[in-house]
Design an enzyme around this catalytic site. Structure first.
Site, PDB file in Angstrom:
ATOM      1  N   SER A   1      -2.788  -3.298  12.469  1.00  0.00           N
ATOM      2  CA  SER A   1      -2.073  -4.416  11.854  1.00  0.00           C
ATOM      3  C   SER A   1      -1.212  -5.139  12.881  1.00  0.00           C
ATOM      4  CB  SER A   1      -1.183  -3.916  10.706  1.00  0.00           C
ATOM      5  OG  SER A   1      -0.194  -3.033  11.195  1.00  0.00           O
TER       6      SER A   1
ATOM      7  N   LYS B   1      -9.925  -0.593   0.279  1.00  0.00           N
ATOM      8  CA  LYS B   1      -9.787   0.543   1.190  1.00  0.00           C
ATOM      9  C   LYS B   1     -10.346   1.834   0.599  1.00  0.00           C
ATOM     10  CE  LYS B   1      -7.382  -2.177   3.922  1.00  0.00           C
ATOM     11  NZ  LYS B   1      -8.000  -2.859   5.052  1.00  0.00           N
TER      12      LYS B   1
ATOM     13  N   ARG C   1       0.848  -1.188   0.000  1.00  0.00           N
ATOM     14  CA  ARG C   1       0.000   0.000   0.000  1.00  0.00           C
ATOM     15  C   ARG C   1       0.886   1.242   0.000  1.00  0.00           C
ATOM     16  NH1 ARG C   1      -2.971  -1.061   4.457  1.00  0.00           N
ATOM     17  NH2 ARG C   1      -1.814   0.342   5.789  1.00  0.00           N
TER      18      ARG C   1
ATOM     19  N   CYS D   1      -2.062  -7.402  15.001  1.00  0.00           N
ATOM     20  CA  CYS D   1      -2.715  -7.605  16.300  1.00  0.00           C
ATOM     21  C   CYS D   1      -3.690  -8.775  16.289  1.00  0.00           C
ATOM     22  CB  CYS D   1      -3.430  -6.334  16.738  1.00  0.00           C
ATOM     23  SG  CYS D   1      -2.321  -4.975  17.162  1.00  0.00           S
TER      24      CYS D   1
ATOM     25  N   TYR E   1      -1.115  -3.257  -7.389  1.00  0.00           N
ATOM     26  CA  TYR E   1      -1.053  -4.087  -6.188  1.00  0.00           C
ATOM     27  C   TYR E   1      -2.171  -3.788  -5.194  1.00  0.00           C
ATOM     28  CZ  TYR E   1       1.259  -7.188  -2.901  1.00  0.00           C
ATOM     29  OH  TYR E   1       1.559  -8.259  -2.089  1.00  0.00           O
TER      30      TYR E   1
ATOM     31  N   ASP F   1     -12.264  -7.808   7.973  1.00  0.00           N
ATOM     32  CA  ASP F   1     -11.553  -6.558   7.716  1.00  0.00           C
ATOM     33  C   ASP F   1     -12.406  -5.297   7.771  1.00  0.00           C
ATOM     34  OD1 ASP F   1      -9.097  -5.238   7.105  1.00  0.00           O
ATOM     35  OD2 ASP F   1      -9.725  -5.028   5.027  1.00  0.00           O
TER      36      ASP F   1
ATOM     37  N   HIS G   1     -12.961  -0.110   9.906  1.00  0.00           N
ATOM     38  CA  HIS G   1     -11.919  -1.115   9.699  1.00  0.00           C
ATOM     39  C   HIS G   1     -12.066  -2.164  10.806  1.00  0.00           C
ATOM     40  CE1 HIS G   1      -7.325  -1.987   9.321  1.00  0.00           C
ATOM     41  NE2 HIS G   1      -8.008  -2.716   8.467  1.00  0.00           N
TER      42      HIS G   1
ATOM     43  N   ARG H   1       0.383 -11.951  -0.401  1.00  0.00           N
ATOM     44  CA  ARG H   1      -1.065 -11.978  -0.156  1.00  0.00           C
ATOM     45  C   ARG H   1      -1.759 -13.192  -0.747  1.00  0.00           C
ATOM     46  NH1 ARG H   1      -3.433  -7.672   3.025  1.00  0.00           N
ATOM     47  NH2 ARG H   1      -1.714  -6.209   3.332  1.00  0.00           N
TER      48      ARG H   1
END
Length: 633
Positions: A296, A254, A105, A298, A245, A321, A274, A413
């Site tokens: 992220s 997003k 990202r 977690c 990507y 997500d 989120h 990914r």
């Protein structure tokens, strides 16, 4: 499938865009496009505008069919941009390798373009929309020469639901079009749902690699020196250029689902967050739904699909997500997962950390930047204890297990349909969504924050969300390891407007007439032993014990918590520890301990961050909550 080549309309490919200026040619193109798009005038004008600017050789309106997807994948295998994996080991699955300069990202290239800079806020990169559109138009000019423009209609959420919205992405990437079929409800059905005048969100994307003057194509086209992902929240428009990507190119992710949708939610009275969504059922068959926001690293995806370690308890996944939430006629807060697939980080995912994710990846998957084994399967760090021999790494080179170089990129990914999830919640497709009983926030904190505590009120819970912070990790940043990074509501890179106004929107949602507000909680799976530095709580499936306590609290149990200055904390005997090995009474006490000195520092630090960052935009209600906390010690 509709392939609209302009040669079939007696227009040469070199005139695809420029011909729109000709009355005869423009009429032919416009009529064909309108017919293909169900005579939706605004949609046809949107497609014509960017076709005229980008100058593609052909247009293809995606129907979302299995046949179309198969054609896409076979085409990409044939041209070398995709590798077919071993059909016996990984049916209907593929591997793509990106350009090494296009692997993540691009937050530094992500912009919010609104009229007033203040409306973007201090956490976003702002650009004037007039200037930004001029920049993007210059980049888009002739950027699709030699390529096909794919028109991708898609629905975020169940088609026709009261919380769902439709988008239309234009892209010159077949990889993106194929991935959107896995990640969204894409194709003919959402296009038909638009009718002739339905509202839609515009998502425009190009890899920025035209094939003019005999230029040869490459396996992963991009323009890494000119990446832009920009959002116009006042127009429900996202424009992206230069990257193929992930969230840079899959604009339903997003760009639409969070940055644009958060601004839509503020205007229309709902929330785009989120957050994961899960359903939890107790041994008696009673079910509740929980939404949770974690930064992220977690354990968000792990928690969304966790396997409870307590007999008789069951967890089912609605989403891992993103959550869109709106109050229903009964006053409850209802949530949908607007996505239709998982786009997850591969490294660290294993049968030990997330067995249900691994089971979801058995088939029908597109992998990006993972390693390939000698027998045509996939592998990444953490997948197995032993590293297979004879692998090809994410760069397409032989992997040396003795080297310090990872076989899979740290941000590699998987993209897979959510239907593959073995614990998918049966109400995933419910048009109205699922009723949320509890909202959780969490971060990676080695000290101070107890395992779990409950907010006193909605506004106190909003402060919990606004104060979320997490320890940086090597996987996430590579630098400043151990430093605490503030990430309010886990939305720092994703809020499409001023975050001070975002906090106020949350507070105002709590004032909704007749609302039956969910309870709010802050959790911390990562508290460490002050002497050894080891994690005290085992995490993963054992997190279901915390979920059980929250379930009981929302079910009206009041004798399982002690009131502390920071909220309600479980009493020592309130957490179910039957069968939980390795946790002593002293360690459980440490997990739940509220240290007054540490918390005074925590409150002061949160106050300083929120006040210095958001200034006069910080809601008075949050200032009052901060002052109340300070006085409680």
């Amino acid at each position: 499938m509709l392939w609209l080549t302009l040669t079939s309309l007696n227009i040469t490919p070199s005139l695809v865009g420029r011909a729109l200026g000709s009355v005869r040619s423009a009429s032919a193109v416009s009529g064909a496009i309108q017919s293909a798009l169900g005579h939706h005038k605004a949609l046809a004008e949107y497609v014509e505008h960017y076709a005229g600017l980008c100058n593609p050789d052909a247009l293809h309106v995606c129907d979302g069919s299995e046949g179309e997807y198969t054609t896409f994948m076979e085409t990409m295998v044939e041209d070398g941009s995709m590798f077919k994996l071993n059909e016996a080991k990984r049916p209907n699955s593929y591997l793509a390798r990106s350009d090494p300069r296009d692997v993540a990202r691009s937050e530094e290239s992500t912009f919010i373009s609104c009229v007033n800079e203040e409306d973007a806020g201090p956490t976003n990169n702002w650009r004037d929309p007039v200037e930004m559109k001029a920049t993007m138009a210059n980049l888009y000019k002739d950027c699709m020469v030699g390529r096909t423009m794919f028109v991708v209609p898609f629905s975020m959420g169940p088609i026709g639901g009261p919380i769902s919205h439709i988008g239309v992405q234009l892209t010159d990437s077949m990889h993106v079009a194929a991935s959107m079929r896995l990640m969204t409800r894409m194709g003919k059905a959402p296009l038909e749902a638009l009718g002739t005048d339905g509202e839609f969100v515009k998502c425009m994307h190009s890899v920025g690699y035209p094939l003019a003057d005999g230029k040869a194509d490459v396996a992963w086209p991009c323009d890494p020196d000119n990446k832009y992902i920009t959002h116009y929240p006042e127009e429900n428009l996202a424009e992206s250029y230069g990257s193929g990507y992930g969230g840079n190119s899959l604009l339903g992710k997003k760009a639409f689902a969070l940055r644009l949708a958060s601004a839509m939610g503020k205007r229309e009275g709902w929330l785009a967050e989120h957050m994961l969504i899960l359903g939890v059922t107790n041994p008696e068959g009673k079910k509740k739904y929980v939404a949770a926001a974690f930064p992220s690293a977690c354990g968000k995806t792990n928690f969304a699909m966790l396997e409870p370690t307590m007999p008789g308890w069951k967890v089912e996944c609605v989403g891992d997500d993103i959550a869109w939430m709106k109050f229903g006629p009964d006053g409850k807060l209802y949530a949908i997962n607007p996505e239709n697939g998982f786009f997850g980080v591969a490294p660290g995912t294993s049968m030990g950390t997330n067995p249900n994710a691994m089971r979801s990846l058995d088939r029908d998957c597109i992998y990006t930047n993972v390693a390939m084994t000698a027998d045509g399967d996939v592998w990444w760090e953490g997948m197995t204890e032993e590293t297979p021999e004879g692998m090809t790494n994410w760069l397409g080179e032989p992997h040396n297990p003795a080297s310090n170089t990872p076989a899979a990129h740290p941000n590699s990914r998987f993209t897979v349909p959510i239907a593959n999830c073995p614990v998918l919640d049966p109400n995933f497709e419910a048009l109205e969504g699922v009723p949320i009983d509890a909202i959780m926030f969490g971060g990676r904190r080695p000290t101070t924050i107890p395992l779990v505590h409950e907010a006193f009120s909605w506004n106190h819970g909003v402060l919990m969300g606004a104060s979320v912070a997490s320890e940086k990790t090597a996987a996430a940043t590579g630098d400043d390891i151990g430093e605490i990074r503030h990430d309010p509501f886990a939305m720092l890179p994703f809020c499409g407007y001023n975050m001070g106004d975002y906090f106020q929107h949350w507070i105002d949602m709590g004032k909704t007439e007749g609302a039956k507000l969910p309870s709010m909680y802050l959790v911390n799976w990562f508290r460490q032993d002050p002497e050894t530095g080891k994690f005290i709580w085992p995490g993963f499936g054992e997190n279901s014990r915390v979920l059980k306590w929250i379930f009981e609290r929302t079910d009206g149990v009041t004798d399982n918590a002690a009131k502390t200055p920071i909220g309600y904390v479980p009493t020592p005997d309130a957490l179910d520890t039957d069968g939980l090995a390795g946790i002593t009474n002293d360690e459980l006490t440490e997990l739940l301990r509220v240290d007054p000195d540490a918390w005074q520092r925590e409150i002061n630090q949160s106050d300083e961050y929120l006040t210095s960052t958001f200034g006069p935009k910080l809601p008075a209600e949050l200032k009052n909550e901060i002052e109340s906390l300070k006085k409680s010690f």
